[in-house]
Design an enzyme around this catalytic site. Structure first.
Site, PDB file in Angstrom:
ATOM      1  N   LYS A  66      26.466 -15.942  36.523  1.00  0.00           N
ATOM      2  CA  LYS A  66      26.357 -14.477  36.380  1.00  0.00           C
ATOM      3  C   LYS A  66      26.792 -14.028  34.985  1.00  0.00           C
ATOM      4  O   LYS A  66      26.102 -13.256  34.333  1.00  0.00           O
ATOM      5  CB  LYS A  66      27.243 -13.764  37.423  1.00  0.00           C
ATOM      6  CG  LYS A  66      26.676 -13.704  38.815  1.00  0.00           C
ATOM      7  CD  LYS A  66      27.267 -12.557  39.634  1.00  0.00           C
ATOM      8  CE  LYS A  66      28.772 -12.599  39.774  1.00  0.00           C
ATOM      9  NZ  LYS A  66      29.261 -13.695  40.612  1.00  0.00           N
ATOM     10  N   GLU A  86      38.473  -5.826  38.222  1.00  0.00           N
ATOM     11  CA  GLU A  86      38.420  -7.190  37.675  1.00  0.00           C
ATOM     12  C   GLU A  86      39.816  -7.814  37.675  1.00  0.00           C
ATOM     13  O   GLU A  86      40.817  -7.128  37.483  1.00  0.00           O
ATOM     14  CB  GLU A  86      37.920  -7.138  36.226  1.00  0.00           C
ATOM     15  CG  GLU A  86      36.443  -6.880  36.087  1.00  0.00           C
ATOM     16  CD  GLU A  86      35.628  -8.134  36.231  1.00  0.00           C
ATOM     17  OE1 GLU A  86      35.662  -8.984  35.333  1.00  0.00           O
ATOM     18  OE2 GLU A  86      34.955  -8.278  37.262  1.00  0.00           O
ATOM     19  N   ARG A  87      39.853  -9.116  37.865  1.00  0.00           N
ATOM     20  CA  ARG A  87      41.113  -9.834  37.665  1.00  0.00           C
ATOM     21  C   ARG A  87      41.386  -9.892  36.160  1.00  0.00           C
ATOM     22  O   ARG A  87      40.458  -9.960  35.365  1.00  0.00           O
ATOM     23  CB  ARG A  87      41.026 -11.248  38.237  1.00  0.00           C
ATOM     24  CG  ARG A  87      40.811 -11.277  39.747  1.00  0.00           C
ATOM     25  CD  ARG A  87      40.523 -12.703  40.236  1.00  0.00           C
ATOM     26  NE  ARG A  87      40.213 -12.701  41.657  1.00  0.00           N
ATOM     27  CZ  ARG A  87      39.000 -12.498  42.170  1.00  0.00           C
ATOM     28  NH1 ARG A  87      37.980 -12.261  41.357  1.00  0.00           N
ATOM     29  NH2 ARG A  87      38.795 -12.514  43.470  1.00  0.00           N
TER      30      ARG A  87
END
Length: 485
Positions: free
Chosen positions: A157, A183-184
């Site tokens: 991705k 998001e991390r």
């Protein structure tokens, strides 16, 4: 900054803060500032009575206590816009978080703006060409539309997103904005490093609302990114590619906010305002007479249940769906796009033309027949197939390999020069393969090339090496088919 309207905090419940304003109530979505260091930011989301508002905190409420002074700024949350934001990383407030110093702010705009009126929108449907064969032929994106990108971890991705950013700069001379919702921290740092190394950072803006931030911040970070995108579309007349990862986390943040506000949950526990909140974001993504915002959104489907309300409402806004396959990635067929599961509303004769539509339909039919024959090949071998079926299998394998493509952003890893392929060249290649023009060539000759004319230019030594790889791949697919059987 305040407009002289001062109140005091009357109640704090986690991220939900109630405040009383004796003189004048702040307007909806106004930004309020409080705390000893004036570092707690709150957005007004409800008016409870003639003196009391309810707000949701965008920053942590540590140190906040009842009776504290709270200031009404008199305006919505505003973020910087302009050319100076390019190549930088921002949080929900539009503050740089990449340790490169402050930016010169010439203009700030509210993140809450209405979508363009119908009279301002372009009514014609136009394909947004990515330069990627498999997408442009089988799941064409709409200029000013929304596309969903489905895929798990490790199927490509991020690489696909970076290649689209690269092609956007080269073909449309536009800008790309990446918005990370929930998001991390690790993912954000890795993406920034990869974007920088691939050389596309100067025409890119990255906006992050991290997983460890308040739900109010995660819910608004998409609007921050869209605010910056709208400037380039409306003021600079540019095409903008807006990448969102992950749209489900935007819905999830809204669910958390709704729960904190005590709203009665809707079906499966989602917020009753989910459709409205999603529409407020998605409807601003469109093309106008001046430019366009084309969005590619990573979509997480909870428990693979496509009837989940979050998935259903998201699909209603999408014009294309691009599915990535782990099986194709394991076979080295990059980009690992599944041609049978990827769809697009643009793929109709009225939009793409009869020739494109017929070629795409024939590719799908050939690949679907090959998929059905895999079990027979695994059990009995190719020799037991009829001559017609053998021909179908050979064409399908050549098409699979022709739809692979070397990327510009992976040149340093693969050693192969990146290729951007025009739609006409991609269609011509598929058409000639379907007409059996290259019957004498091995399928490996079609692997990782651009135009079809490059097939015969490939050195013999490369062909032999690719042939060995193709044979290994065929063996792997046999094993997988037998395992599934």
């Amino acid at each position: 900054m305040n407009n002289g309207n001062i109140g005091y905090v009357s109640s704090i419940r986690g991220s939900v803060v109630d405040a009383k304003f004796p003189e004048k109530l702040p307007a909806m979505y106004n930004l309020l500032i409080t705390g000893d260091q004036e570092d707690v930011y709150i957005e007004t989301v409800a008016l409870l009575d003639s003196e009391t508002i309810r707000g949701i905190a965008i920053t942590p409420t540590r140190g906040l206590s009842r009776g504290m002074q709270i200031n009404d700024t008199g305006h919505h949350l505003e973020t910087p816009v302009g050319d100076d934001v390019l190549g930088r990383v921002f949080n929900v407030f539009g503050d740089p978080i990449d340790r490169k110093g402050e930016i010169e702010i010439k203009e700030r705009r509210s993140i809450h703006t209405a979508p363009p009126a119908l009279t301002q929108r372009e009514s014609t449907q136009e394909i947004f060409k990515t330069g990627l064969k498999s997408i442009d032929i089988l799941a064409p994106l709409e200029r000013g539309g929304k596309a969903g990108l489905f895929g798990g971890a490790g199927v490509g991705k991020t690489v696909l997103i970076m290649e689209m950013i690269h092609n956007m700069v080269g073909k449309y001379e536009g800008v790309s904005i990446f918005c990370g919702i929930g998001e991390r921290v690790r993912e954000a740092e890795e993406l920034y490093r990869e974007v920088k190394e691939s050389g596309v950072l100067d025409n890119t803006v990255l906006v992050f609302g991290q997983m460890n931030e308040q739900p109010g911040a995660r819910m608004r970070v998409g609007h921050t990114a869209l605010n910056m995108a709208e400037y380039f579309r409306d003021e600079k007349n540019q095409d903008v590619l807006l990448l969102i990862d992950n749209i489900f986390r935007f819905i999830q943040a809204g669910q958390e906010v709704s729960g904190l506000l005590g709203r009665l949950p809707s079906r499966v526990g989602y917020q009753p305002t989910m459709a409205t909140e999603l529409s407020e974001l998605e409807e601003r993504i469109c093309n106008t007479s001046s430019g366009s915002i084309t969005s590619i959104q990573a979509v997480y489907v909870p428990a693979d249940d496509f009837t989940d309300p979050a998935a259903v409402h998201t699909f209603g806004h999408l014009s294309s769906s691009v599915a990535l396959s782990r099986k194709r990635a394991s076979q080295g067929l990059y980009p690992a796009i599944d041609p049978l599961k990827s769809t697009s509303k643009m793929l109709s004769p009225y939009v793409v033309g009869d020739r494109h539509f017929k070629i795409a339909r024939e590719i799908r039919r050939t690949l679907a027949e090959y998929e059905d024959l895999k079990d027979i090949i695994a059990m009995l071998g190719m020799e037991e197939l009829s001559r017609e079926d053998q021909n179908t299998v050979k064409k399908a394998r050549k098409l699979e390999r022709f739809l692979t493509q070397p990327f510009f952003v992976t040149e340093q890893f693969t050693g192969k020069k990146g290729k951007m392929v025009e739609l006409e060249d991609a269609l011509e290649g598929c058409e000639r393969i379907l007409e059996n023009e290259f019957e004498e060539l091995s399928e490996s000759a079609f692997y990782m090339i651009g135009k079809i004319d490059e097939v015969k230019k490939q050195p013999k030594s490369d062909r032999e090496g690719d042939q060995e790889r193709a044979e290994d791949t065929a063996e792997e697919s046999k094993e997988e088919a037998s395992d599934e059987g």
